[in-house]
Design a protein around this motif. Structure first.
Motif, PDB file in Angstrom:
ATOM      1  N   ILE A 282       7.711   9.901  10.376  1.00  0.00           N
ATOM      2  CA  ILE A 282       7.338   9.112   9.196  1.00  0.00           C
ATOM      3  C   ILE A 282       7.686   7.645   9.410  1.00  0.00           C
ATOM      4  O   ILE A 282       6.888   6.746   9.106  1.00  0.00           O
ATOM      5  CB  ILE A 282       8.032   9.663   7.942  1.00  0.00           C
ATOM      6  N   GLN A 283       8.876   7.381   9.948  1.00  0.00           N
ATOM      7  CA  GLN A 283       9.280   5.995  10.185  1.00  0.00           C
ATOM      8  C   GLN A 283       8.344   5.307  11.166  1.00  0.00           C
ATOM      9  O   GLN A 283       7.976   4.143  10.984  1.00  0.00           O
ATOM     10  CB  GLN A 283      10.712   5.945  10.721  1.00  0.00           C
TER      11      GLN A 283
ATOM     12  N   GLY B  17      10.305   7.351  -0.174  1.00  0.00           N
ATOM     13  CA  GLY B  17      10.834   6.788  -1.413  1.00  0.00           C
ATOM     14  C   GLY B  17      11.024   7.817  -2.499  1.00  0.00           C
ATOM     15  O   GLY B  17      12.015   7.797  -3.233  1.00  0.00           O
ATOM     16  N   ILE B  18      10.068   8.755  -2.593  1.00  0.00           N
ATOM     17  CA  ILE B  18      10.141   9.822  -3.593  1.00  0.00           C
ATOM     18  C   ILE B  18       9.855  11.147  -2.905  1.00  0.00           C
ATOM     19  O   ILE B  18       8.812  11.325  -2.277  1.00  0.00           O
ATOM     20  CB  ILE B  18       9.130   9.595  -4.732  1.00  0.00           C
ATOM     21  N   GLY B  19      10.812  12.088  -3.037  1.00  0.00           N
ATOM     22  CA  GLY B  19      10.631  13.423  -2.475  1.00  0.00           C
ATOM     23  C   GLY B  19      10.180  14.390  -3.543  1.00  0.00           C
ATOM     24  O   GLY B  19      10.774  14.466  -4.624  1.00  0.00           O
ATOM     25  N   VAL B  20       9.104  15.110  -3.253  1.00  0.00           N
ATOM     26  CA  VAL B  20       8.527  16.055  -4.216  1.00  0.00           C
ATOM     27  C   VAL B  20       8.567  17.460  -3.630  1.00  0.00           C
ATOM     28  O   VAL B  20       8.087  17.688  -2.518  1.00  0.00           O
ATOM     29  CB  VAL B  20       7.072  15.686  -4.561  1.00  0.00           C
TER      30      VAL B  20
ATOM     31  N   LYS C   2       9.317   1.832   2.578  1.00  0.00           N
ATOM     32  CA  LYS C   2       9.787   3.159   2.181  1.00  0.00           C
ATOM     33  C   LYS C   2       9.590   3.411   0.693  1.00  0.00           C
ATOM     34  O   LYS C   2       9.209   4.529   0.292  1.00  0.00           O
ATOM     35  CB  LYS C   2      11.262   3.325   2.553  1.00  0.00           C
ATOM     36  N   GLU C   3       9.835   2.397  -0.130  1.00  0.00           N
ATOM     37  CA  GLU C   3       9.735   2.615  -1.577  1.00  0.00           C
ATOM     38  C   GLU C   3       8.309   2.907  -2.044  1.00  0.00           C
ATOM     39  O   GLU C   3       8.091   3.330  -3.184  1.00  0.00           O
ATOM     40  CB  GLU C   3      10.289   1.412  -2.349  1.00  0.00           C
ATOM     41  N   ASN C   4       7.349   2.718  -1.153  1.00  0.00           N
ATOM     42  CA  ASN C   4       5.950   3.007  -1.486  1.00  0.00           C
ATOM     43  C   ASN C   4       5.467   4.317  -0.873  1.00  0.00           C
ATOM     44  O   ASN C   4       4.268   4.536  -0.730  1.00  0.00           O
ATOM     45  CB  ASN C   4       5.045   1.865  -1.012  1.00  0.00           C
ATOM     46  N   THR C   5       6.406   5.195  -0.509  1.00  0.00           N
ATOM     47  CA  THR C   5       6.029   6.446   0.147  1.00  0.00           C
ATOM     48  C   THR C   5       6.485   7.666  -0.655  1.00  0.00           C
ATOM     49  O   THR C   5       7.473   7.616  -1.388  1.00  0.00           O
ATOM     50  CB  THR C   5       6.629   6.533   1.564  1.00  0.00           C
ATOM     51  N   TYR C   6       5.748   8.757  -0.476  1.00  0.00           N
ATOM     52  CA  TYR C   6       6.023  10.026  -1.144  1.00  0.00           C
ATOM     53  C   TYR C   6       6.024  11.129  -0.084  1.00  0.00           C
ATOM     54  O   TYR C   6       5.128  11.172   0.764  1.00  0.00           O
ATOM     55  CB  TYR C   6       4.941  10.349  -2.188  1.00  0.00           C
TER      56      TYR C   6
ATOM     57  N   ARG D  48       0.832  -1.195   0.000  1.00  0.00           N
ATOM     58  CA  ARG D  48       0.000   0.000   0.000  1.00  0.00           C
ATOM     59  C   ARG D  48       0.872   1.253   0.000  1.00  0.00           C
ATOM     60  O   ARG D  48       1.927   1.295   0.637  1.00  0.00           O
ATOM     61  CB  ARG D  48      -0.907   0.017   1.232  1.00  0.00           C
ATOM     62  N   LYS D  49       0.440   2.278  -0.717  1.00  0.00           N
ATOM     63  CA  LYS D  49       1.207   3.512  -0.825  1.00  0.00           C
ATOM     64  C   LYS D  49       0.743   4.534   0.206  1.00  0.00           C
ATOM     65  O   LYS D  49      -0.416   4.538   0.632  1.00  0.00           O
ATOM     66  CB  LYS D  49       1.071   4.086  -2.232  1.00  0.00           C
ATOM     67  N   ALA D  50       1.670   5.417   0.582  1.00  0.00           N
ATOM     68  CA  ALA D  50       1.371   6.472   1.549  1.00  0.00           C
ATOM     69  C   ALA D  50       2.012   7.777   1.106  1.00  0.00           C
ATOM     70  O   ALA D  50       3.119   7.793   0.564  1.00  0.00           O
ATOM     71  CB  ALA D  50       1.858   6.097   2.942  1.00  0.00           C
TER      72      ALA D  50
END
Length: 269
Positions: free
Chosen positions: A195-196, A226-229, A206-210, A9-11
């Motif tokens: 966040i952790q 995982g991805i910083g925007v 982690k790879e499913n997080t933004y 699941r993504k977060a």
């Protein structure tokens, strides 16, 4: 407690000021609000990630139910509708030292407990900074109130040299956001740690997080996901730390990034 959930699941972790909440309009852009709601409908978990506390958020007209959970006070107090996920208040010994120092030679400090704020005194600098961030004026209370309950964050309004001298005796970290104002938390408190804790609770990889942000203090959040925007209105150093730069907050930047990463489950309109 750790929830038994699908680790695929993504977060999304969203900073508030300058990322979700626009100080130009004093509100959340309609397109951003739409994106957040569509993402949740699409099964994405959404978490507010802010230096503010719940009293401030509600004062801005932000509905706490907009998110699945909250990382508040720069990671010091994290919760969802079931209760507390993570808590990291300033050490009691540090609070006692601060109170003693203020009693000896007073200066304003804004204190944040888990769901209320108070200040020991006002001056022109406090009033000016409060207006900048569209925050309501908290009540004046005795400095001793800071010892009566856990304090998760404080904002001293004090000369830089005096504060740095005091810092040498404290187990805290301080981020300066104007020449007279600091965000002060426990030395172990960061948005990244919050966040952790949330990811551990929900079983999210982690790879499913933004992580979405705009300011210098959002960089650890971007590194923790995982991805910083970074928003188009963000600071240059924050843009350099990001994996992706979207548009300005007031030009549908948040919505565009949500669609770009497939979070809303729809094509860009």
């Amino acid at each position: 407690m750790v929830m038994d959930m699908n680790s695929n699941r993504k977060a999304v972790f969203l900073d508030m000021d300058g990322t979700l909440f626009s100080h130009t309009t004093g509100s959340i852009p309609d397109s951003a609000l739409y994106a957040v709601k569509k993402a949740r409908d699409n099964g994405i978990l959404l978490f507010g990630c802010t230096g503010r506390n719940t009293q401030e958020l509600e004062g801005l007209g932000i509905d706490l139910d907009l998110m699945d959970g909250w990382i508040t006070l720069n990671g010091a107090y994290c919760f969802n509708e079931q209760g507390i996920i993570h808590s990291d208040p300033i050490w009691k010994e540090d609070m006692e030292l601060i109170v003693a120092e203020v009693k000896k030679d007073p200066f304003p400090i804004l204190f944040s407990a888990k769901d209320r704020m108070f200040i020991n005194m006002y001056d022109a600098h406090v009033e000016k900074e409060m207006e900048k961030i569209h925050s309501a004026y908290p009540p004046i209370c005795s400095i001793d109130d800071a010892l009566a309950e856990p304090i998760y964050q404080m904002c001293p309004y004090v000369d830089e040299n005096r504060w740095k001298a005091l810092l040498k005796h404290l187990h805290v970290q301080a981020v300066q956001w104007t020449y007279l104002v600091w965000d002060v938390n426990s030395e172990t408190c960061t948005k990244a740690n919050g966040i952790q804790a949330v990811c551990d609770y929900y079983g999210i990889r982690k790879e499913n997080t933004y992580g979405f942000g705009d300011a210098h203090n959002d960089i650890p959040m971007m590194h923790a996901t995982g991805i910083g925007v970074c928003m188009g209105n963000g600071a240059d150093e924050t843009k350099q730390a990001a994996d992706y730069i979207t548009g300005h907050i007031d030009e549908n930047g948040l919505y565009d990034a949500f669609v770009h990463f497939g979070l809303t489950g729809e094509e860009k309109i």
